[in-house]
Design a protein around this motif. Structure first.
Motif, PDB file in Angstrom:
ATOM      1  N   GLY A  11      26.388  41.337  40.787  1.00 45.70           N
ATOM      2  CA  GLY A  11      26.683  40.522  39.565  1.00 45.70           C
ATOM      3  C   GLY A  11      27.325  41.475  38.569  1.00 45.70           C
ATOM      4  O   GLY A  11      28.327  40.706  37.811  1.00 45.70           O
ATOM      5  N   LEU A  12      26.805  42.523  38.238  1.00 46.83           N
ATOM      6  CA  LEU A  12      27.477  43.340  37.280  1.00 46.83           C
ATOM      7  C   LEU A  12      28.847  43.770  37.308  1.00 46.83           C
ATOM      8  O   LEU A  12      29.681  43.575  36.646  1.00 46.83           O
ATOM      9  N   VAL A  13      29.090  44.205  38.746  1.00 44.42           N
ATOM     10  CA  VAL A  13      30.392  44.766  39.183  1.00 44.42           C
ATOM     11  C   VAL A  13      31.422  43.286  38.858  1.00 44.42           C
ATOM     12  O   VAL A  13      32.555  43.565  38.302  1.00 44.42           O
ATOM     13  N   SER A  14      31.076  42.283  39.435  1.00 41.71           N
ATOM     14  CA  SER A  14      32.122  41.023  39.174  1.00 41.71           C
ATOM     15  C   SER A  14      32.101  40.618  37.705  1.00 41.71           C
ATOM     16  O   SER A  14      32.984  40.071  37.476  1.00 41.71           O
ATOM     17  N   LEU A  15      31.212  41.044  37.030  1.00 44.73           N
ATOM     18  CA  LEU A  15      31.365  40.826  35.417  1.00 44.73           C
ATOM     19  C   LEU A  15      32.342  41.753  35.064  1.00 44.73           C
ATOM     20  O   LEU A  15      33.077  41.423  33.939  1.00 44.73           O
ATOM     21  N   LEU A  16      32.209  42.994  35.198  1.00 42.99           N
ATOM     22  CA  LEU A  16      33.089  44.042  34.807  1.00 42.99           C
ATOM     23  C   LEU A  16      34.628  43.999  35.446  1.00 42.99           C
ATOM     24  O   LEU A  16      35.552  44.287  34.598  1.00 42.99           O
ATOM     25  N   TYR A  17      34.550  43.518  36.601  1.00 45.05           N
ATOM     26  CA  TYR A  17      35.845  43.232  37.181  1.00 45.05           C
ATOM     27  C   TYR A  17      35.928  41.876  37.760  1.00 45.05           C
ATOM     28  O   TYR A  17      35.721  41.669  38.869  1.00 45.05           O
ATOM     29  N   PRO A  18      36.082  40.940  37.163  1.00 46.89           N
ATOM     30  CA  PRO A  18      36.300  39.548  37.610  1.00 46.89           C
ATOM     31  C   PRO A  18      37.314  39.553  38.691  1.00 46.89           C
ATOM     32  O   PRO A  18      38.301  40.008  38.367  1.00 46.89           O
ATOM     33  N   ALA A  19      37.151  38.405  39.396  1.00 42.76           N
ATOM     34  CA  ALA A  19      38.367  38.378  40.486  1.00 42.76           C
ATOM     35  C   ALA A  19      39.343  37.565  39.810  1.00 42.76           C
ATOM     36  O   ALA A  19      39.562  36.417  40.194  1.00 42.76           O
ATOM     37  N   ALA A  20      40.170  38.126  39.065  1.00 45.29           N
ATOM     38  CA  ALA A  20      41.271  37.537  38.369  1.00 45.29           C
ATOM     39  C   ALA A  20      42.497  38.417  38.445  1.00 45.29           C
ATOM     40  O   ALA A  20      42.314  39.751  38.476  1.00 45.29           O
ATOM     41  N   CYS A  21      43.601  37.989  38.630  1.00 44.65           N
ATOM     42  CA  CYS A  21      44.697  38.890  38.874  1.00 44.65           C
ATOM     43  C   CYS A  21      45.162  39.745  37.531  1.00 44.65           C
ATOM     44  O   CYS A  21      44.730  39.086  36.385  1.00 44.65           O
ATOM     45  N   ALA A  22      45.407  40.803  37.683  1.00 45.90           N
ATOM     46  CA  ALA A  22      45.481  41.950  36.342  1.00 45.90           C
ATOM     47  C   ALA A  22      46.583  41.603  35.511  1.00 45.90           C
ATOM     48  O   ALA A  22      46.593  41.874  34.574  1.00 45.90           O
ATOM     49  N   ALA A  25      45.822  36.643  35.478  1.00 47.63           N
ATOM     50  CA  ALA A  25      44.709  36.128  35.490  1.00 47.63           C
ATOM     51  C   ALA A  25      44.194  34.957  36.403  1.00 47.63           C
ATOM     52  O   ALA A  25      43.401  34.472  36.290  1.00 47.63           O
ATOM     53  N   THR A  26      45.157  34.695  37.322  1.00 43.19           N
ATOM     54  CA  THR A  26      44.840  33.602  38.152  1.00 43.19           C
ATOM     55  C   THR A  26      43.679  34.014  39.123  1.00 43.19           C
ATOM     56  O   THR A  26      43.550  35.344  39.178  1.00 43.19           O
ATOM     57  N   ALA A  27      42.740  33.218  39.486  1.00 50.80           N
ATOM     58  CA  ALA A  27      41.721  33.647  40.224  1.00 50.80           C
ATOM     59  C   ALA A  27      42.123  34.056  41.462  1.00 50.80           C
ATOM     60  O   ALA A  27      43.194  33.734  42.254  1.00 50.80           O
ATOM     61  N   ILE A  28      41.473  35.267  42.165  1.00 52.18           N
ATOM     62  CA  ILE A  28      42.028  35.894  43.252  1.00 52.18           C
ATOM     63  C   ILE A  28      40.697  36.285  44.257  1.00 52.18           C
ATOM     64  O   ILE A  28      39.704  36.206  43.786  1.00 52.18           O
ATOM     65  N   GLU A  29      40.823  36.916  45.347  1.00 47.69           N
ATOM     66  CA  GLU A  29      39.611  37.165  46.241  1.00 47.69           C
ATOM     67  C   GLU A  29      39.306  38.351  45.516  1.00 47.69           C
ATOM     68  O   GLU A  29      39.860  39.340  44.971  1.00 47.69           O
ATOM     69  N   PRO A  30      37.747  38.399  45.489  1.00 49.96           N
ATOM     70  CA  PRO A  30      36.928  39.640  45.037  1.00 49.96           C
ATOM     71  C   PRO A  30      37.690  40.847  45.887  1.00 49.96           C
ATOM     72  O   PRO A  30      37.601  40.949  47.003  1.00 49.96           O
ATOM     73  N   GLY A  31      37.744  41.826  45.124  1.00 47.27           N
ATOM     74  CA  GLY A  31      38.287  43.236  45.616  1.00 47.27           C
ATOM     75  C   GLY A  31      39.829  43.266  45.575  1.00 47.27           C
ATOM     76  O   GLY A  31      40.180  44.514  45.503  1.00 47.27           O
ATOM     77  N   ALA A  32      40.594  42.163  45.513  1.00 46.53           N
ATOM     78  CA  ALA A  32      41.888  42.366  44.948  1.00 46.53           C
ATOM     79  C   ALA A  32      42.151  42.560  43.577  1.00 46.53           C
ATOM     80  O   ALA A  32      41.263  42.247  42.520  1.00 46.53           O
ATOM     81  N   GLN A  33      43.464  43.158  43.164  1.00 43.75           N
ATOM     82  CA  GLN A  33      43.871  43.224  41.966  1.00 43.75           C
ATOM     83  C   GLN A  33      44.886  42.363  41.533  1.00 43.75           C
ATOM     84  O   GLN A  33      44.950  42.142  40.216  1.00 43.75           O
ATOM     85  N   LEU A  34      45.588  42.091  42.213  1.00 40.06           N
ATOM     86  CA  LEU A  34      46.814  41.058  41.865  1.00 40.06           C
ATOM     87  C   LEU A  34      46.781  39.868  42.779  1.00 40.06           C
ATOM     88  O   LEU A  34      46.492  39.931  43.961  1.00 40.06           O
ATOM     89  N   CYS A  35      47.319  38.494  42.202  1.00 38.37           N
ATOM     90  CA  CYS A  35      47.728  37.413  43.009  1.00 38.37           C
ATOM     91  C   CYS A  35      48.967  37.772  43.947  1.00 38.37           C
ATOM     92  O   CYS A  35      49.709  38.517  43.626  1.00 38.37           O
TER      93      CYS A  35
END
Ligand SMILES: [Zn+2]
Ligand SMILES: [Zn+2]
Length: 241
Positions: A11-22, A25-35
């Motif tokens: 939970g903390l990790v996803s708060l720090l690095y939300p799954a949004a394109c850098a 800001a489009t929502a993306i797969e967790p672990g990805a950085q860009l859409c």
């Protein structure tokens, strides 16, 4: 067992690095950085460009072609290659990585860097090691990391080449960005040397940096390496300015 119990930091990790394109800001797969749209938007460096310094130019190549960037000076590397221009998405991601310390962006940057190796000037060539362009120790302390070294390590891992930080930057030069082309070239003379005990004799070196603008930095590094006996020095960068 619920997922949260298995990984209490999730939970903390996803708060720090939300799954949004850098970038957008489009929502993306967790672990990805860009859409995928931003990845597709990354500006490729397209031919025609200079064989040596990759400077793009308009029109078709003719026999009398001389590159405006490098025809009037000696560049010591054999070829400097980027797959992308330093524009748009690439420039934004690079800026956030380098100046805001968003280190998780090293992954898309390293994959763009890796694409330079598909270029015919580098593909199929054998290298003995990767050497990152060094920062001056004071600059590295200030920034907290050397972006070229981080990217070189990821690339080395990807292509199974050792990464050796054999160069040292011995002059603290002011940020190059406000300089014109001639000033950049002069500003760098004598700025690098081989690290004490560093041996590059007979090695085929792949130099790595984040961006090539005029090629002066890479050329200065290549000159030091060739004077110390390196057989060849090619360069790969994430982007071409
Ligand atoms: Zn995006
Ligand atoms: Zn050129």
């Amino acid at each position: 067992m619920p997922a949260l119990a298995r990984n209490p930091f999730r939970g903390l990790v996803s708060l720090l690095y939300p799954a949004a394109c850098a970038v957008c800001a489009t929502a993306i797969e967790p672990g990805a950085q860009l859409c995928t749209r931003c990845v597709d938007d990354a500006p490729r460096l397209r031919a025609p460009f200079c064989e040596r310094c990759s400077q793009p130019f308009a029109g078709a190549i003719t026999d009398s072609f001389t590159c405006a960037n490098c025809h009037d000076r000696v560049l010591h590397f054999d070829a400097a290659v980027s797959a992308y221009r330093s524009r748009g998405v690439i420039r934004e991601v690079m800026h956030d990585f380098k100046y805001h310390g968003f280190l998780h962006l090293r992954k898309p940057l390293a994959s763009w860097l890796g694409e330079a190796l598909d270029d015919p000037r580098l593909a199929g060539r054998r290298f003995d090691c990767i050497i990152p362009v060094p920062l001056h120790p004071a600059r590295e302390r200030e920034r907290g990391f050397n972006q070229a070294e981080i990217l070189a390590k990821l690339l080395g891992h990807q292509v199974h080449l050792p990464v050796r930080s054999l160069l040292q930057r011995i002059r603290y030069t002011t940020t190059q960005t406000q300089f014109d082309r001639q000033e950049r070239i002069q500003n760098l003379a004598g700025a690098f040397r081989l690290r004490r005990g560093g041996v590059v004799r007979d090695l085929r070196v792949l130099l790595v940096d984040d961006v090539l603008t005029t090629g002066s930095t890479l050329s200065e590094c290549a000159e030091v390496l060739k004077k110390a006996g390196a057989v060849s020095v090619h360069a790969a960068t994430v982007a071409r300015g």
